[in-house]
Design a protein around this motif. Structure first.
Motif, PDB file in Angstrom:
ATOM      1  N   GLN A 204     -17.880  -1.872 -14.433  1.00 36.58           N
ATOM      2  CA  GLN A 204     -16.588  -2.558 -14.409  1.00 36.58           C
ATOM      3  C   GLN A 204     -16.501  -3.526 -13.225  1.00 36.58           C
ATOM      4  O   GLN A 204     -16.097  -4.685 -13.386  1.00 36.58           O
ATOM      5  CB  GLN A 204     -15.477  -1.517 -14.334  1.00 36.58           C
ATOM      6  CG  GLN A 204     -14.064  -2.060 -14.467  1.00 36.58           C
ATOM      7  CD  GLN A 204     -13.052  -0.933 -14.388  1.00 36.58           C
ATOM      8  OE1 GLN A 204     -13.158  -0.033 -13.557  1.00 36.58           O
ATOM      9  NE2 GLN A 204     -12.050  -0.971 -15.264  1.00 36.58           N
ATOM     10  N   ALA A 207     -18.770  -6.545 -13.777  1.00 37.97           N
ATOM     11  CA  ALA A 207     -18.198  -7.450 -14.785  1.00 37.97           C
ATOM     12  C   ALA A 207     -17.068  -8.271 -14.182  1.00 37.97           C
ATOM     13  O   ALA A 207     -16.917  -9.467 -14.482  1.00 37.97           O
ATOM     14  CB  ALA A 207     -17.699  -6.652 -15.989  1.00 37.97           C
ATOM     15  N   VAL A 285     -24.616 -13.315 -18.934  1.00 39.22           N
ATOM     16  CA  VAL A 285     -24.129 -12.275 -19.855  1.00 39.22           C
ATOM     17  C   VAL A 285     -25.304 -11.451 -20.365  1.00 39.22           C
ATOM     18  O   VAL A 285     -25.227 -10.221 -20.461  1.00 39.22           O
ATOM     19  CB  VAL A 285     -23.344 -12.909 -21.026  1.00 39.22           C
ATOM     20  CG1 VAL A 285     -22.952 -11.846 -22.050  1.00 39.22           C
ATOM     21  CG2 VAL A 285     -22.087 -13.615 -20.503  1.00 39.22           C
ATOM     22  N   TYR A 288     -26.426  -9.098 -17.692  1.00 41.02           N
ATOM     23  CA  TYR A 288     -25.480  -7.989 -17.582  1.00 41.02           C
ATOM     24  C   TYR A 288     -25.754  -6.945 -18.669  1.00 41.02           C
ATOM     25  O   TYR A 288     -25.693  -5.735 -18.405  1.00 41.02           O
ATOM     26  CB  TYR A 288     -24.049  -8.505 -17.689  1.00 41.02           C
ATOM     27  CG  TYR A 288     -23.003  -7.420 -17.584  1.00 41.02           C
ATOM     28  CD1 TYR A 288     -22.588  -6.939 -16.346  1.00 41.02           C
ATOM     29  CD2 TYR A 288     -22.427  -6.875 -18.728  1.00 41.02           C
ATOM     30  CE1 TYR A 288     -21.638  -5.931 -16.244  1.00 41.02           C
ATOM     31  CE2 TYR A 288     -21.472  -5.872 -18.642  1.00 41.02           C
ATOM     32  CZ  TYR A 288     -21.088  -5.404 -17.399  1.00 41.02           C
ATOM     33  OH  TYR A 288     -20.149  -4.396 -17.306  1.00 41.02           O
ATOM     34  N   CYS A 354     -23.842  -8.285 -25.583  1.00 42.63           N
ATOM     35  CA  CYS A 354     -24.304  -9.191 -24.523  1.00 42.63           C
ATOM     36  C   CYS A 354     -25.721  -9.680 -24.779  1.00 42.63           C
ATOM     37  O   CYS A 354     -26.117 -10.731 -24.265  1.00 42.63           O
ATOM     38  CB  CYS A 354     -24.254  -8.483 -23.168  1.00 42.63           C
ATOM     39  SG  CYS A 354     -22.601  -8.017 -22.605  1.00 42.63           S
ATOM     40  N   MET A 365     -17.693 -13.383 -20.175  1.00 41.22           N
ATOM     41  CA  MET A 365     -17.605 -12.219 -19.293  1.00 41.22           C
ATOM     42  C   MET A 365     -16.185 -11.665 -19.234  1.00 41.22           C
ATOM     43  O   MET A 365     -16.002 -10.464 -19.045  1.00 41.22           O
ATOM     44  CB  MET A 365     -18.084 -12.565 -17.888  1.00 41.22           C
ATOM     45  CG  MET A 365     -19.593 -12.508 -17.699  1.00 41.22           C
ATOM     46  SD  MET A 365     -20.421 -10.992 -18.291  1.00 41.22           S
ATOM     47  CE  MET A 365     -19.538  -9.709 -17.414  1.00 41.22           C
ATOM     48  N   VAL A 368     -16.148  -9.358 -22.089  1.00 41.97           N
ATOM     49  CA  VAL A 368     -16.943  -8.173 -21.764  1.00 41.97           C
ATOM     50  C   VAL A 368     -16.154  -7.253 -20.843  1.00 41.97           C
ATOM     51  O   VAL A 368     -16.111  -6.029 -21.037  1.00 41.97           O
ATOM     52  CB  VAL A 368     -18.275  -8.583 -21.091  1.00 41.97           C
ATOM     53  CG1 VAL A 368     -19.034  -7.349 -20.606  1.00 41.97           C
ATOM     54  CG2 VAL A 368     -19.137  -9.391 -22.053  1.00 41.97           C
ATOM     55  N   LEU A 369     -15.513  -7.833 -19.842  1.00 41.62           N
ATOM     56  CA  LEU A 369     -14.721  -7.042 -18.904  1.00 41.62           C
ATOM     57  C   LEU A 369     -13.617  -6.284 -19.624  1.00 41.62           C
ATOM     58  O   LEU A 369     -13.364  -5.110 -19.324  1.00 41.62           O
ATOM     59  CB  LEU A 369     -14.123  -7.958 -17.832  1.00 41.62           C
ATOM     60  CG  LEU A 369     -13.168  -7.291 -16.833  1.00 41.62           C
ATOM     61  CD1 LEU A 369     -13.864  -6.158 -16.087  1.00 41.62           C
ATOM     62  CD2 LEU A 369     -12.618  -8.332 -15.855  1.00 41.62           C
TER      63      LEU A 369
END
Length: 430
Positions: A204, A207, A285, A288, A354, A365, A368-369
């Motif tokens: 977390q 991100a 991304v 990640y 991702c 992102m 994604v977060l």
């Protein structure tokens, strides 16, 4: 990693910038002009070994995209070399924290700018004998971290650039991060592995840091070297991104990408960037996504010490995503995983999104977060529950709290999550 091939990429879309780099502080300016190319500048340490992508571009050092950032106001302190010698006990080996491609890092203590009576613990990074390439990364770090600030980015306290009898001294002074890097804790050498709840929190935090770089300012920064060793942990175990020497500004308005040298770390670098040199935020991304599988498995993206079939992390995990029993085989064996297997499956789903082969189809992102936030909230809610319901009802409640991601309805129940894993297949990187 033999299947990777590197190209210099097309340069026609890269915006022109003056052939000079400058770093400005309150009372000094350091400028360098160069006709050398990045091909001429050899790398050392972690940036010049078998696990790193080679720099094959003829992009000039002087064409630094961060020139414009150096004109912005900065709160960085300008240190003298003598101050830093005193702060690190003359760079004594007893306070040495580590050594990387940039140079050695030492723990030190300097006077606080807010309260001169108080000492501030810092990490002092001293540039090694790397010539202009190392200087370029030093300039980039000063220009980037001098104007950006976020709880999930390591704070740059100040810098130093002086001439002495040994030549120019280039140093960077950061806030001290006592709990080292995520890579250190994922290593099999670590006596106490990071618990799953901590790994989710790290995912977390990381991100958040990337989302800020990509979307949180009036300009975009692409990290270009996102990896577990560049994620540091502070005293409260908050994760912060570090080492911005390879960062680049994102494409200018009207352009789709930045054509640049192919640099970074094999195992993390996005395949389209490796093949073409075309850099976008979706390259971060991808990196990640690789990192999420590190958290799940406890393995490095590339590990030549393992059997050949298990050396490449993404290739190894792929056959295990078809059902829950197979998926359990890739979970970090150092963790007990009581009540956390479903959470790990869902994190793998986020990782797969991702890692889409089509870069444009990968989420931003910020998206994604949001997915990671929902997963963390659901996991915390289950952890707070005083009485454990049956597995089926627990799964139903957990998924009901996460029914929407990017405005789309998510499948619920175990079969639904496994179906989504199937539909979010990992694609080969080469």
């Amino acid at each position: 990693m033999g299947c990777f091939q590197f190209y210099s990429g097309e340069k026609k879309e890269e915006p022109k910038t003056p052939k000079s780099m400058s770093v400005q502080s309150s009372n000094s300016t350091l400028t360098t002009n160069s006709t050398l190319t990045e091909r001429d500048m050899r790398r050392s340490g972690s940036l010049f070994n078998s696990q790193n992508v080679s720099d094959t571009s003829t992009e000039s050092v002087g064409r630094s995209q961060f020139l414009s950032l150096s004109q912005r106001s900065s709160n960085l302190r300008l240190f003298t070399y003598s101050e830093l010698k005193m702060a690190t006990k003359n760079f004594n080996h007893t306070v040495k924290l580590g050594e990387g491609g940039f140079g050695c890092v030492y723990k030190g203590a300097v006077k606080s700018s807010e309260d001169p009576e108080r000492k501030l613990d810092v990490a002092v990074k001293q540039l090694g004998k790397r010539g202009l390439q190392g200087h370029k990364e030093w300039v980039t770090e000063v220009n980037v971290l001098g104007v950006v600030e976020h709880p999930n980015l390591v704070k740059l306290v100040g810098h130093c650039a002086e001439d002495d009898e040994r030549g120019i001294q280039r140093l960077l002074i950061y806030e001290f991060m006592p709990n080292k890097s995520v890579e250190d804790h994922l290593s099999t050498k670590s006596e106490t592995p990071l618990p799953w709840a901590m790994r989710l929190k790290i995912a977390q935090d990381a991100a958040r840091g990337l989302a800020y770089l990509h979307e949180g300012m009036d300009f975009q920064i692409i990290f270009r070297d996102f990896k577990s060793s560049n994620i540091l942990l502070d005293e409260q175990w908050n994760a912060k991104l570090s080492d911005f020497g390879l960062a680049r500004l994102g494409p200018q308005e009207g352009l789709t990408h930045v054509s640049t040298a192919v640099v970074g770390t094999i195992g993390y670098a996005a395949p389209e960037y490796i093949q073409t040199g075309r850099l976008t935020s979706k390259s971060d991304v991808w990196s990640y996504g690789v990192f999420l599988y590190e958290l799940i498995t406890g393995r490095r993206p590339l590990d030549h010490n393992r059997p050949k079939s298990e050396q490449k992390l993404l290739d190894w995990v792929k056959p295990h995503l078809s059902d829950s029993k197979k998926f359990q085989q890739i979970l970090d064996p150092r963790l007990e995983w009581k009540g956390s297997k479903k959470s790990a499956q869902k994190l793998a789903i986020i990782a797969n999104r991702c890692l889409g082969k089509n870069a444009k189809a990968r989420p931003k992102m910020s998206e994604v977060l949001e997915m990671v936030n929902q997963l963390v909230e659901a996991s915390q809610e289950i952890g707070r529950s005083s009485s454990q319901p049956s597995e089926s009802s627990s799964m139903s409640r957990e998924t009901s709290e996460e029914t929407k991601v990017q405005g789309k309805q998510k499948p619920t129940g175990e079969s639904g999550w496994l179906h989504w894993i199937w539909s979010s297949k990992l694609l080969r990187t080469c």
